[in-house]
Every structure is written in C-alpha cells, then in structure tokens.
Scaffold this motif. Structure first.
Motif, short mmCIF file in Angstrom:
data_model
loop_
_atom_site.label_atom_id
_atom_site.label_comp_id
_atom_site.label_asym_id
_atom_site.label_seq_id
_atom_site.Cartn_x
_atom_site.Cartn_y
_atom_site.Cartn_z
N GLN A 1 0.86 -1.19 0.00
CA GLN A 1 0.00 0.00 0.00
C GLN A 1 0.89 1.23 0.00
O GLN A 1 1.74 1.39 0.88
CB GLN A 1 -0.91 0.01 1.24
CG GLN A 1 -1.84 1.22 1.31
CD GLN A 1 -2.83 1.10 2.46
OE1 GLN A 1 -3.71 0.24 2.46
NE2 GLN A 1 -2.68 1.95 3.46
N THR B 1 -4.71 -10.28 10.22
CA THR B 1 -4.81 -8.83 9.97
C THR B 1 -6.23 -8.30 9.92
O THR B 1 -6.44 -7.09 10.06
CB THR B 1 -4.13 -8.46 8.64
OG1 THR B 1 -4.93 -8.94 7.55
CG2 THR B 1 -2.74 -9.07 8.54
N LEU C 1 -7.84 -8.25 7.17
CA LEU C 1 -7.97 -7.74 5.81
C LEU C 1 -8.45 -8.83 4.84
O LEU C 1 -8.16 -10.01 5.02
CB LEU C 1 -6.64 -7.19 5.31
CG LEU C 1 -6.00 -6.07 6.13
CD1 LEU C 1 -4.70 -5.62 5.47
CD2 LEU C 1 -6.95 -4.89 6.29
N LYS D 1 -5.00 -6.03 -1.44
CA LYS D 1 -6.05 -5.75 -0.46
C LYS D 1 -7.33 -5.32 -1.17
O LYS D 1 -7.32 -4.48 -2.05
CB LYS D 1 -5.58 -4.65 0.49
CG LYS D 1 -6.64 -4.22 1.50
CD LYS D 1 -6.15 -3.05 2.34
CE LYS D 1 -7.27 -2.49 3.21
NZ LYS D 1 -6.83 -1.30 3.98
N SER E 1 -10.32 -4.42 7.88
CA SER E 1 -9.50 -3.59 8.75
C SER E 1 -8.96 -4.45 9.87
O SER E 1 -9.50 -5.52 10.17
CB SER E 1 -10.31 -2.42 9.33
OG SER E 1 -11.43 -2.90 10.07
N PHE E 2 -7.89 -3.97 10.51
CA PHE E 2 -7.22 -4.80 11.52
C PHE E 2 -8.11 -5.09 12.71
O PHE E 2 -8.79 -4.21 13.23
CB PHE E 2 -5.93 -4.12 11.99
CG PHE E 2 -5.24 -4.91 13.08
CD1 PHE E 2 -4.58 -6.09 12.77
CD2 PHE E 2 -5.29 -4.49 14.40
CE1 PHE E 2 -3.96 -6.83 13.77
CE2 PHE E 2 -4.67 -5.23 15.40
CZ PHE E 2 -4.00 -6.40 15.08
N GLU F 1 -0.80 -5.90 16.16
CA GLU F 1 -0.99 -4.75 15.27
C GLU F 1 -0.40 -5.09 13.90
O GLU F 1 0.29 -6.10 13.73
CB GLU F 1 -0.29 -3.51 15.82
CG GLU F 1 1.22 -3.66 15.96
CD GLU F 1 1.90 -2.39 16.44
OE1 GLU F 1 1.59 -1.32 15.88
OE2 GLU F 1 2.74 -2.49 17.35
#
Length: 205
Positions: free
Chosen positions: A77, A116, A118, A152, A156-157, A165
């Motif tokens: 990203q 994650t 995602l 992706k 979201s995490f 994290e």
C-alpha cells in the motif's frame, strides 16, 4: 539450530520413520525405533530439551516424511509492505502453515484474514524457498516457504490471538526485530522486487 548434528538427526529420523512405515520385519522395526530414539537424543544434546518433549515434537508422525508448507503474503500500500506484529514482539509477513484442506492461494487468504482482518486476493507466486537456505531455523524438519503477492480488497485490523498490530514499512525502513525463522529482510526485499517488476518470474531453490 544451524548445526550439522541436528541435520544428521533429521536425516536419521526421516529414515527411521520411513522404515517404520514400510518395513514388515519385526527385528527391522525394532532397529528403526532405536534409530528414532538416537535421533531424538541427538536433538536433546544440542537443544537441551527433555527427551519426551523432543519425541512428541520430532518423532510424532507416521508415513513417509515430507516437508511442511508455509505460506506468506506480500501486501503493498503506497509503496510500503504490510507486516504483522507478533505476540512475542517480532514482525513478519502474515502467513502460516498450509492447512490440509486448503490450496496455497486459499491458505494465504485465510491466514491474512486471521492475522490482519484484511480481505485480499492472491495474485502471483513470488517464490518457493527451502527455508534451510534462507531462514534461521527452529524446527527439526523441512519447511518449504511460498511467498504470494496479494492485493487488499477490504477489511480492517482486528487484534487476535497471534498479532497485536499491523504496519506498513518502506523498503529502507524495515523493523530490526524480524521473526527471521518466518521472514528475513532479504525475503522482504525479494517481495519488493516482485511488486515493482511486472515481468517477475517465480524464484525457486
């Protein structure tokens, strides 16, 4: 764990396991059990782990011994690569062991979601590597690592049992505390190379 004695122990254990699988003579099987025990004691000598624990981890399979498959996702990203922060404080590419009911692509997608939060697509196979040639080893068996370029698509995490994290890192600003048994700086740089090269050819050992 990069130790010649351990390499010999792995080979002896593999021979013993195959012998126990395909051997029919009771005397031969007894000798293969002895070889397996010797291999376990060699690991104990090097790793200072109780022999029963070694046997549970090292001599717990049947059938012809084959390497385990580990899949890792490279997600970019803004020119940066995504790494996950493990519970032990180290960073790595998201991924893990390939489940028996999963393909390489579906396992990568599943592992990314679990670690994650995602959603991704698995787009390109970057490399197939024998970890003995690339990683700091902490298992007494073979591991084949597959790196997959992913994209992706959402999510979201979400904190989970494995990671605390996620973070995106530039090529020149990778964290120092990488989980090198899972992901080395060289492997991450390889993923950057694949991301920026439209004509990338899958690397393999």
């Amino acid at each position: 764990m990069n130790d010649k004695i351990l390499e010999w122990a792995v080979k002896i254990q593999s021979i013993a396991q195959a012998g126990l699988t395909y051997g029919h003579d009771s005397y031969d099987r007894e000798r293969y059990e002895q070889l397996r025990h010797i291999a376990a004691e060699m690991v104990v000598e090097r790793a200072d782990i109780p022999v029963d624990t070694v046997k549970d981890l090292f001599c717990n399979e049947s059938g012809y011994q084959t390497p385990k498959i580990d899949t890792r996702a490279a997600i970019f990203q803004g020119g940066k690569i995504l790494l996950v922060h493990e519970k032990n404080g180290t960073w790595s590419l998201p991924g893990g062991w390939c489940d028996v009911d999963q393909s390489v692509a579906s396992n990568v997608i599943k592992e990314v979601k679990e670690e994650t939060g995602l959603d991704v697509t698995a787009d390109k196979l970057i490399a197939v590597q024998d970890w003995r040639l690339h990683n700091v080893r902490n298992y007494a068996y073979g591991v084949i690592k597959l790196f997959v370029l992913c994209r992706k698509t959402g999510g979201s995490f979400v904190e989970n049992v494995e990671t605390t994290e996620i973070g995106y890192f530039g090529r020149e600003k990778l964290p120092d505390n990488l989980a090198t048994e899972k992901t080395t700086a060289e492997q991450i740089q390889m993923c950057f190379d694949a991301y920026y090269n439209e004509n990338w050819k899958t690397q393999f050992d």
